[in-house]
Design a protein around this motif. Structure first.
Motif: not given
Length: 140
Positions: A1-26
């Motif tokens: 399931m960790m792959a799912t979380l990593d993929e979703l975090v990366y998707y959110i990070d790359t498709n938004s201007t508000v969220f940055t992985a490991a900064t305000n998105l985990f």
């Protein structure tokens, strides 16, 4: 399931201007050092995988929970609604876990189970807004 979380975090990070992985998105855990206004994507169960005529599973259906936290209720809600709109629109997309990744997983769909809702306050008095999603994806 960790792959799912990593993929979703990366998707959110790359498709938004508000969220940055490991900064305000985990994914998986909200660190103690995270800013007051942060998002965490968590595992939350799911339904059994779909089999093809009794053979091995052809896709899996994990659920994920997204929690938005902020000192301001309106900020927590607004950010949860941004994630809600972003994830609920995923259909037939290939998601990877990083920009350098050579592999990806096909997500058949991501559907919000409900609209974002308040789950109260954390121990520091920050507002928590949650939304749950049912994911249908190829095995990863």
């Amino acid at each position: 399931m960790m792959a799912t979380l990593d993929e979703l975090v990366y998707y959110i990070d790359t498709n938004s201007t508000v969220f940055t992985a490991a900064t305000n998105l985990f994914g998986a855990k909200l660190p103690d050092s995270a800013p007051d206004s942060s998002i965490v994507v968590l595992e939350s169960g799911g339904i059994p995988p779909a089999d093809s005529y009794g053979s091995k599973p052809v896709f899996e259906s994990p659920n994920v929970q997204v929690i938005s936290r902020s000192t301001a209720y309106t900020t927590a809600r607004s950010r949860a609604e941004t994630i809600y709109r972003l994830l609920h629109s995923v259909s037939g997309a290939s998601l990877s876990s990083s920009s350098g990744s050579t592999s990806s997983t096909t997500y058949l769909s991501i559907q919000a189970i409900q609209q974002p809702f308040s789950i109260g306050l954390d121990s520091e008095g920050r507002s928590l807004i949650s939304c749950n999603f049912m994911v249908r994806k190829e095995l990863s």
